[in-house]
Design a protein around this motif. Structure first.
Motif, PDB file in Angstrom:
ATOM      1  N   GLN A 193     -13.694 -33.483  23.300  1.00  0.00           N
ATOM      2  CA  GLN A 193     -13.611 -34.609  22.377  1.00  0.00           C
ATOM      3  C   GLN A 193     -12.838 -34.229  21.116  1.00  0.00           C
ATOM      4  N   THR A 218      -4.521 -36.451  19.416  1.00  0.00           N
ATOM      5  CA  THR A 218      -4.150 -37.820  19.027  1.00  0.00           C
ATOM      6  C   THR A 218      -3.654 -37.860  17.590  1.00  0.00           C
ATOM      7  N   GLY A 226      -9.206 -33.793  21.940  1.00  0.00           N
ATOM      8  CA  GLY A 226      -8.555 -35.102  22.100  1.00  0.00           C
ATOM      9  C   GLY A 226      -8.261 -35.748  20.761  1.00  0.00           C
TER      10      GLY A 226
END
Length: 639
Positions: free
Chosen positions: A76, A83, A79
């Motif tokens: 998580q 991003t 990510g």
């Protein structure tokens, strides 16, 4: 002396100035400018969302800390970081794009605006230049354009970016916690109140600064142009005093403008720090007391909310500080834009003329004058008759008639009263009278530099109001007392009278004016470069080039406004022979202080306070023993 400031402008910039400026920028770059603004918006949005990812990351870390399951948190967090990296790469690219092409938009817009100003300035009447200082007009192209450059290239994009960041950040904060947003709103209201007080004073004085800067530059240009007069009359001390007075006014408004601007920034920064402390205290108190969170997100109040909120608070207050920095540049830019628009809004010289000057030829079959598609040496007035749609051609002869003309430079001060002048083709008409009698004014009216209040002026039987001004002036050669030579070669300056003239025609005109001899003795002859209004030449030599310029135009009518006043007696004899040849067969209006130069005129008109008091030939006026006789027999020249 400088003109009093316009009270309406002293209060501030016109409300529609920014709207008009933006509309003009979009008209210059209808595609590129929206793309640049899109880049600005994208960059601002990306700079605003970092706190959202921080909150998400803290929430994941907090959950993993409580559960001890760090393995599930790693993908998580990875990510989120990936991003965020992609988003920031896009942000950097958009920043690179808008910064790169904002320079194109800015400099391109200023180039087009300068061109627009200069082109419009060519259409302004002589009255505008007679009533405005040249230095003040020049400041439109320098100071006003420069303030506009700074506003367009830096302040407006930063202002747009700041507004978007503020809106986005505040929306995110409202999403996280309404209670803590209320603390920020109270602080922002205090900031707005201070900005209104300090910013309005700063804006008012920045506008005044721009105006006074134009006054100072106008005075400097005026003194520089008259430096010989200043030194000749030992006027240095007085000139310094006049400059100090204007410079002092500029200093007063500038220091007040910058004082308010410099106070505003630290005050807002300290208020921003105070708001940050208040939000931190409020967050701590809410956490300690377990106050339920009120938010759109529905998240409970926790460290994962308070920490990103503090970062957003710092960012939010910093953006308000940025506004205070940019607002002064925007105000100065708008002040410059308003002055530029004032120039562009000046009424251009009106021209309702429809009679034009055309190349003409005589039809060998009908013996009628008709229009030619090439230069024939014969000119004619093409006169469309609106009543029946027919077109007639009137040969250009140089027949000038003024019937009972009244004129005043201002409505309440008339300088010509019922003046009538009749000049047949080829006649030499001389105007004699004291300074201010109205001699030069008459020639200005023939050229239509000004329009008459009453009466009629006819050229070859046509009312001059019907003749297009450019064609009217093309038919008149003018030699003024004040010579203007432009940066370029001697040949270029002579050719200024007729841009289509060949080198041979320019040399012939110089020979006619008596200028060929001294020109050939110059270092590079006709190719000698002239600068500074021909400062390397004597006054007489400059005047001879001016006469050659009029000669190469080969007009049927000439206006000689004291053309030999700056030439010594020996040079005058040389010039007079050339002038006699130049005037041969041409209608000529001569204004001269030296009565010896008007003796051979076909008609001498004596003027006094705007009225014709005597007219006749030299011998007729001498026989009358009136005004002209007193001037001619008196041992003095008209001054």
């Amino acid at each position: 002396m400088s003109k009093p400031a316009n009270n309406a402008r002293a209060r501030g910039s016109k409300p529609g100035t920014l709207k008009r400026l933006v509309k003009m920028l979009f008209s210059f770059y209808p595609v590129l400018l929206p793309l640049v603004m899109l880049g600005v918006v994208l960059c601002a949005l990306i700079n605003s969302i970092g706190s959202v990812f921080l909150q998400k990351a803290l929430e994941v870390i907090s959950t993993s800390w409580q559960t001890g399951d760090w393995a599930a948190a790693r993908p998580q967090i990875l990510g989120l970081v990936t991003t965020l990296a992609v988003i920031y790469i896009i942000g950097n690219l958009s920043s690179l794009f808008w910064n790169r092409y904002m320079g194109v938009v800015t400099q391109g817009s200023l180039m087009k605006l300068r061109e627009k100003m200069f082109n419009h300035m060519q259409d302004l009447p002589i009255r505008y230049f007679d009533t405005n200082q040249r230095g003040d007009i020049m400041s439109h192209y320098t100071n006003d354009i420069d303030t506009l450059r700074q506003m367009i290239s830096q302040s407006l994009p930063n202002l747009v970016m700041t507004v978007i960041v503020l809106t986005t950040v505040f929306s995110i904060m409202l999403y996280f916690s309404v209670w803590m947003c209320l603390v920020i709103v109270i602080g922002v209201l205090c900031m707005v109140a201070l900005t209104k007080v300090l910013g309005s004073n700063s804006a008012r004085f920045f506008i005044a600064q721009q105006r006074e800067l134009g006054v100072v530059e106008g005075h400097i240009e005026e003194v520089m142009g008259g430096q010989k007069v200043v030194k000749a009359f030992c006027h240095e001390a007085a000139a310094e005093a006049d400059f100090d007075e204007r410079n002092e006014r500029l200093f007063e408004v500038s220091q007040k403008a910058n004082m308010f601007a410099n106070i505003l920034m630290p005050v807002l920064m300290n208020l921003g720090n105070l708001i940050y402390v208040m939000v931190a205290l409020a967050g701590g108190v809410f956490l300690a007391l377990g106050v339920p969170n009120l938010s759109i997100s529905g998240l409970p109040l926790s460290i994962a909310v308070v920490v990103p909120f503090l970062n957003m608070t710092k960012q939010f207050c910093g953006q308000i500080g940025q506004i205070s920095q940019q607002i002064n540049a925007v105000v100065m830019g708008l002040a410059g834009a308003e002055r530029i628009f004032a120039l562009l809004d000046e009424e251009p010289e009106t021209d309702e003329g429809y009679v034009t000057l055309v190349n003409a030829q005589v039809n060998p079959e009908t013996w009628q004058i008709e229009e030619a598609d090439h230069h024939t040496g014969l000119w004619a007035w093409k006169h469309p008759h609106r009543a029946d749609g027919t077109v007639t051609y009137e040969p250009l002869r140089g027949d000038v008639q003024m019937d009972d003309v009244d004129f005043g430079y201002t409505p309440d001060h008339e300088v010509l009263h019922g003046v009538s002048v009749y000049a047949k083709p080829g006649q030499k008409i001389a105007f004699v009278g004291a300074t201010g009698a109205g001699k030069t004014t008459i020639t200005n009216l023939i050229n239509r530099f000004y329009d008459i209040a009453d009466g009629k002026i006819r050229y070859d039987g046509i009312n001059v109001n019907k003749i297009r001004k450019a064609d009217l002036r093309r038919s008149l050669g003018v030699v003024l007392q004040d010579v203007n030579l432009f940066t370029g070669t001697v040949m270029d300056n002579i050719r200024y009278g007729n841009l289509e003239a060949t080198d041979e025609e320019c040399i012939h005109a110089a020979e006619l004016a008596g200028a060929d001899d001294f020109i050939r003795r110059l270092p590079e002859g006709y190719d000698t470069m002239l600068t500074g209004n021909g400062s390397q030449l004597s006054q007489g030599q400059r005047q001879l080039i001016s006469i050659a310029r009029a000669a190469v135009a080969d007009p049927p009518a000439m206006i000689l406004d004291e053309a030999t006043s700056s030439i010594d007696t020996r040079t005058e004899a040389i010039v007079q022979r050339g002038m006699d040849a130049l005037m041969q067969g041409r209608t000529t209006f001569v204004i001269a202080h030296r009565l010896s130069t008007v003796r051979n005129s076909d008609l001498i008109i004596c003027l006094d306070h705007g009225r014709v008091i005597e007219r006749g030939t030299h011998d007729e006026l001498i026989a009358k023993r009136g005004y002209y006789y007193q001037l001619y027999t008196g041992a003095f020249e008209l001054e």
